[in-house]
Design a protein around this motif. Structure first.
Motif, PDB file in Angstrom:
ATOM      1  N   ASN B  43       0.823  -1.212   0.000  1.00  0.00           N
ATOM      2  CA  ASN B  43       0.000   0.000   0.000  1.00  0.00           C
ATOM      3  C   ASN B  43       0.862   1.269   0.000  1.00  0.00           C
ATOM      4  O   ASN B  43       1.979   1.260   0.505  1.00  0.00           O
ATOM      5  CB  ASN B  43      -0.884   0.041   1.259  1.00  0.00           C
ATOM      6  CG  ASN B  43      -2.004  -0.976   1.175  1.00  0.00           C
ATOM      7  OD1 ASN B  43      -2.136  -1.686   0.186  1.00  0.00           O
ATOM      8  ND2 ASN B  43      -2.807  -1.051   2.205  1.00  0.00           N
ATOM      9  N   ALA B  44       0.305   2.330  -0.553  1.00  0.00           N
ATOM     10  CA  ALA B  44       0.988   3.627  -0.476  1.00  0.00           C
ATOM     11  C   ALA B  44       0.689   4.226   0.894  1.00  0.00           C
ATOM     12  O   ALA B  44      -0.405   4.062   1.420  1.00  0.00           O
ATOM     13  CB  ALA B  44       0.459   4.540  -1.572  1.00  0.00           C
ATOM     14  N   ARG B  45       1.678   4.881   1.483  1.00  0.00           N
ATOM     15  CA  ARG B  45       1.466   5.493   2.799  1.00  0.00           C
ATOM     16  C   ARG B  45       1.394   7.011   2.663  1.00  0.00           C
ATOM     17  O   ARG B  45       2.233   7.613   2.012  1.00  0.00           O
ATOM     18  CB  ARG B  45       2.595   5.111   3.747  1.00  0.00           C
ATOM     19  CG  ARG B  45       2.430   3.728   4.345  1.00  0.00           C
ATOM     20  CD  ARG B  45       3.444   3.522   5.452  1.00  0.00           C
ATOM     21  NE  ARG B  45       4.790   3.632   4.934  1.00  0.00           N
ATOM     22  CZ  ARG B  45       5.501   2.608   4.503  1.00  0.00           C
ATOM     23  NH1 ARG B  45       5.000   1.416   4.526  1.00  0.00           N
ATOM     24  NH2 ARG B  45       6.728   2.779   4.055  1.00  0.00           N
ATOM     25  N   LEU B  70      -4.226   2.206   0.293  1.00  0.00           N
ATOM     26  CA  LEU B  70      -3.722   3.442   0.895  1.00  0.00           C
ATOM     27  C   LEU B  70      -3.766   3.342   2.426  1.00  0.00           C
ATOM     28  O   LEU B  70      -4.774   2.938   2.992  1.00  0.00           O
ATOM     29  CB  LEU B  70      -4.601   4.603   0.436  1.00  0.00           C
ATOM     30  CG  LEU B  70      -4.016   5.994   0.530  1.00  0.00           C
ATOM     31  CD1 LEU B  70      -2.930   6.163  -0.525  1.00  0.00           C
ATOM     32  CD2 LEU B  70      -5.086   7.039   0.287  1.00  0.00           C
ATOM     33  N   LYS B  73      -1.017   7.872   7.994  1.00  0.00           N
ATOM     34  CA  LYS B  73      -0.265   7.925   9.240  1.00  0.00           C
ATOM     35  C   LYS B  73      -0.289   9.369   9.736  1.00  0.00           C
ATOM     36  O   LYS B  73       0.010  10.284   8.967  1.00  0.00           O
ATOM     37  CB  LYS B  73       1.174   7.465   8.986  1.00  0.00           C
ATOM     38  CG  LYS B  73       1.956   7.339  10.246  1.00  0.00           C
ATOM     39  CD  LYS B  73       3.366   6.880  10.009  1.00  0.00           C
ATOM     40  CE  LYS B  73       4.034   6.787  11.382  1.00  0.00           C
ATOM     41  NZ  LYS B  73       5.404   7.053  11.395  1.00  0.00           N
ATOM     42  N   GLU B  82       7.066  16.733   6.665  1.00  0.00           N
ATOM     43  CA  GLU B  82       7.941  17.056   5.529  1.00  0.00           C
ATOM     44  C   GLU B  82       9.200  16.183   5.553  1.00  0.00           C
ATOM     45  O   GLU B  82       9.633  15.651   4.546  1.00  0.00           O
ATOM     46  CB  GLU B  82       8.324  18.539   5.578  1.00  0.00           C
ATOM     47  CG  GLU B  82       9.001  18.998   4.317  1.00  0.00           C
ATOM     48  CD  GLU B  82       9.248  20.504   4.279  1.00  0.00           C
ATOM     49  OE1 GLU B  82       9.654  20.986   3.246  1.00  0.00           O
ATOM     50  OE2 GLU B  82       9.027  21.178   5.319  1.00  0.00           O
ATOM     51  N   VAL B  85       8.389  12.711   4.403  1.00  0.00           N
ATOM     52  CA  VAL B  85       8.231  12.643   2.932  1.00  0.00           C
ATOM     53  C   VAL B  85       9.618  12.668   2.283  1.00  0.00           C
ATOM     54  O   VAL B  85       9.912  11.880   1.388  1.00  0.00           O
ATOM     55  CB  VAL B  85       7.362  13.813   2.411  1.00  0.00           C
ATOM     56  CG1 VAL B  85       7.311  13.812   0.883  1.00  0.00           C
ATOM     57  CG2 VAL B  85       5.950  13.724   2.965  1.00  0.00           C
ATOM     58  N   GLY B  88      11.319   9.443   2.474  1.00  0.00           N
ATOM     59  CA  GLY B  88      10.635   8.324   1.813  1.00  0.00           C
ATOM     60  C   GLY B  88       9.907   7.416   2.782  1.00  0.00           C
ATOM     61  O   GLY B  88       9.515   6.314   2.426  1.00  0.00           O
ATOM     62  N   ASN B  89       9.734   7.859   4.044  1.00  0.00           N
ATOM     63  CA  ASN B  89       8.993   7.032   5.009  1.00  0.00           C
ATOM     64  C   ASN B  89       7.510   6.993   4.666  1.00  0.00           C
ATOM     65  O   ASN B  89       6.804   6.065   5.041  1.00  0.00           O
ATOM     66  CB  ASN B  89       9.181   7.554   6.435  1.00  0.00           C
ATOM     67  CG  ASN B  89      10.626   7.451   6.884  1.00  0.00           C
ATOM     68  OD1 ASN B  89      11.406   6.703   6.285  1.00  0.00           O
ATOM     69  ND2 ASN B  89      11.002   8.186   7.892  1.00  0.00           N
TER      70      ASN B  89
END
Lengths: 383, 190
Positions: B43-45, B70, B73, B82, B85, B88-89
C-alpha cells in the motif's frame, strides 16, 4: 599515557598479524555492501505511469470524461475491449487495473437510474487499483453533485444538462496545493556502504575492550596489574584499540566505497563528525556488554547478538524506518539508525547543522553506555 | 540408531550454547518478520497533519484511510511530515489547514497542502486525495451552483442543498480480476 599507547600498539599489532580485524573491519563489510547494492536497486516504488483499461458498455459521453480526467495524471487510459479481455489483461499484469463503465452511466448524470462502475484490480498491484478506483470515485462524486444540485433546484432533464456543465466548470471548494520536497534518502550504494560500515563497526571495536577478558583468562591481565601501570592506562589502552580499529574501519570503508562503488557519503566534515560519534557509541555499547559477561566466549556471543539485533533494528539490512510503527520507534534506540539518519540529512547537501541531532544522540548513547561500563569495568581489572 | 544418537548429541551440544539458539532460530525468524513488516505491505502510505482535527478533517482522513491500497499515518507537525516525505517514510504528505472545518462550514474555499517528492508514488496518491476531496466538497459545489442559478446567499443555498436527500446515482465497486471480491489488503509476500 605511554603505557596506554604501548597496550594499544601491542593490540593493534596482534590484530594486524592474525588478519581478523582486517577481515571483519574491511573485507566483510565491503563484500556485503557491494553485493547488496548491486542486487537491491531501490527501497520504494518510484513514480511510474499506470496503464488502465476502459471497457465502455455505456457508449455515451461518460468515457470522454475519463479520458479527459487522466490527461494530466501519470496514467495511460486505453480501450480494453470486452470485460473478459480487461480481466485477462489485469490478471496477466498487462494492465494495472481496468474500469468498466456500465450501460446507462451517461444517462445517470441526467437523472437516469442508478448504476455501478466496476473497477477490476489485482491485489498484487494495490496502487493500480487505487488509481482506477479514485478516477471512478471522482466521477461518482461529480454525478452526485449534479443530482444534488438538480434536486435542490427541482430541475428537469434539460436543465440538468446545463447544471452538469456548471458543476464541471465550478471551482472546487477544496483545493490541493502541491509543495515539492527534496529527496533525502540515500541511494542503495551509499545506503549499504554506510549500513554495512556501521554494522561491522560493532564487530571491529570488540577487539579492543573485550580483549580484557582474554587477557584475564590467559593470565596476562594479572601481569599487567602487578606491573607499574595505572589501571586507567590499561582501560585507556584497550579503549584506544577499539577507537583506532573503529575509526580506521569506517574511514577505509567510506573512502573505498566512495571511489570504488561511487557511494555519495556527503559533506566530509559532517561525515567525519558522524563517524567519530558512531565509533564512540559503538565502543561504549561494546564496553558495557563486555562488563556484563564473565568469560571472553560469553562476551563474544553476547556482543555478536547485540550487534546483530541493533543492526537489524537500526536499518543495516534494509531501511526499517519506512515500516513505521513499533519497528521505526525501536530503531531510534540504535546508534545505526541515528548514524544513517545523519547521513540521509547530509546527502541532500544540507548545512552541517542538520546533523546536530544525530550527533548529540550518538554522543548521549556513548556517554550513557560508557558511564555504566566504567562503573562496572572495575570488576574486570581487579587482580 | 547410532546416527540418531550422534545427531541428538550434536544438537544438544549446539543448543546448550545459548548464542546458537539466537543465531539458528531467533535471528532468521526476526529477519523474516522484519522483512515482512518493511516490504510486506504494497500500500501507499500518506502522512497527514490534521490541523484543528474537526469532524470534516477527520472525515477526510478516514475516507482516505478506508481506501484499499492506501494507509494513512498521523503526524504532529508540518515539519515532521515534511521530513518523513523527504526520507521516503511516506509516499506523500497532506497538511489540512487548521481552520479547514470552519471554512467549509462557512461555504468558503479551503486548501490542503500536499507534500510530494517527485520520485515517489505521490502523483498516484494525489489522484486518491482528489477523489476524497471532491466527495467531501460535493455538497458545497452543489450549493454554489444553486446560488448561481437562483441567486440569494450561499448560506441559504447550503441549507437548501443540505435538505436534499439523494442517494448517489453512481456507485463504485472494486473487484478482483477473477470477478470475485477484492481482498481488503494483500502484501507482496502473500
Amino acid at each position: 599515557m605511554r603505557a596506554a599507547s604501548l597496550i594499544t600498539a601491542k593490540d593493534l599489532r596482534q590484530r594486524l598479524r592474525d588478519r581478523s580485524a582486517f577481515l571483519v573491519a574491511v573485507v566483510a563489510p565491503l563484500a556485503l555492501a557491494f553485493a547488496l547494492s548491486v542486487t537491491i536497486s531501490g527501497f520504494s516504488a518510484g513514480s511510474q505511469t499506470y496503464h488502465l483499461g476502459l471497457v465502455d458498455l455505456d457508449h455515451g459521453r461518460a468515457a470522454s470524461g475519463f479520458y479527459a480526467a487522466v490527461k494530466d495524471a501519470p496514467v495511460i487510459l486505453r480501450d480494453a475491449g470486452t470485460l473478459a479481455r480487461a480481466r485477462r489483461l489485469v490478471k496477466n499484469g498487462k494492465l494495472d487495473a481496468a474500469l468498466v463503465l456500465p450501460r446507462g452511466l451517461s444517462a445517470a448524470s441526467r437523472g437516469g437510474s442508478s448504476v455501478r462502475i466496476e473497477v477490476i484490480g489485482d491485489p498484487k498491484n494495490a496502487i493500480g487499483a487505487l488509481v482506477a478506483r479514485s478516477f471512478a470515485a471522482s466521477y461518482a462524486s461529480y454525478v452526485r453533485t449534479i443530482a444534488v444540485a438538480s434536486r435542490a433546484l427541482e430541475a428537469d432533464r434539460v436543465a440538468m444538462i446545463r447544471i452538469a456543465g456548471e458543476v464541471a466548470s465550478a471551482k472546487p471548494p477544496i483545493s490541493v496545493g502541491d509543495i515539492s520536497t527534496t529527496r533525502k534518502n540515500l541511494d542503495p550504494k551509499t545506503y549499504y556502504a554506510a549500513a554495512m560500515a556501521v554494522f561491522f563497526l560493532f564487530f571491529a571495536v570488540q577487539f579492543g575492550i573485550s580483549s580484557l577478558l582474554n587477557e584475564r583468562s590467559e593470565g596476562t591481565l594479572a601481569r599487567m596489574l602487578v606491573a607499574p601501570i595505572p589501571r586507567l592506562s590499561i582501560l585507556g589502552g584497550k579503549a584506544m584499540t577499539s577507537l583506532a580499529l573503529g575509526l580506521t574501519s569506517m574511514v577505509v570503508l567510506a573512502l573505498t566505497t566512495r571511489y570504488a562503488l561511487g557511494a555519495h557519503w556527503g559533506n566530509p566534515l559532517g561525515v567525519g563528525a558522524l563517524i567519530v560519534c558512531a565509533v564512540l557509541a559503538a565502543t561504549a555499547v561494546t564496553a558495557l556488554v563486555t562488563t556484563l559477561a564473565k568469560t571472553s566466549e560469553q562476551a563474544n556471543a553476547w556482543l555478536a547478538i547485540v550487534s546483530v539485533v541493533l543492526g537489524m533494528l537500526g536499518g543495516s539490512f534494509f531501511p526499517v524506518a519506512q515500516a513505521g510503527g513499533l519497528v521505526a520507534t525501536l530503531s531510534k534506540i540504535t546508534p545505526h539508525a541515528w548514524f544513517l539518519s545523519g547521513l540521509q540529512d547530509l546527502s541532500s547537501g544540507g548545512a552541517l547543522s542538520v546533523i546536530v541531532e544525530p550527533v548529540l544522540v550518538l554522543l548521549a548513547i556513548a556517554g550513557a553506555c560508557g558511564a555504566m561500563a566504567l562503573v562496572r569495568i572495575r570488576r574486570l581489572i581487579e587482580p | 540408531m547410532r546416527v540418531l544418537a550422534i545427531v541428538r548429541t550434536e544438537l544438544i551440544r549446539i543448543f546448550r550454547w545459548r548464542a546458537n539458539v539466537f543465531f539458528f532460530l531467533i535471528m532468521p525468524m526476526g529477519l523474516i518478520l522484519l522483512l515482512g513488516v518493511v516490504f510486506g505491505n504494497s500500500n501507499a502510505r500518506v502522512g497527514v497533519v490534521k490541523g484543528e482535527n474537526g469532524p470534516l478533517a477527520r472525515q477526510l482522513v478516514e475516507a482516505l484511510g478506508s481506501q484499499s491500497g492506501l494507509d494513512t499515518k498521523s503526524y504532529g507537525s508540518k515539519s515532521s511530515l515534511e521530513k518523513a516525505v523527504e526520507r521516503g517514510n511516506v509516499s506523500a504528505g497532506l497538511v489540512i489547514v487548521s481552520n479547514y472545518d470552519r471554512l467549509l462550514r462557512a461555504g468558503e474555499s479551503a486548501s490542503i497542502r500536499y507534500f510530494a517528492r517527485p520520485d515517489s508514488l505521490a502523483p498516484q496518491v494525489r489522484i486518491a486525495v482528489e477523489a476524497a476531496v471532491s466527495a467531501q466538497g460535493s455538497n458545497l459545489t452543489a450549493a454554489r451552483v444553486v446560488r448561481s442559478e437562483r441567486g440569494g446567499t450561499l448560506a441559504s443555498a447550503i441549507e437548501r442543498v443540505s435538505a436534499v436527500k439523494v442517494s448517489s446515482p453512481v456507485g463504485v465497486q472494486l473487484l478482483a480480476a477473477s470477478g470475485g471480491k477484492y481482498p481488503r489488503s494483500r502484501g507482496q509476500f502473500q
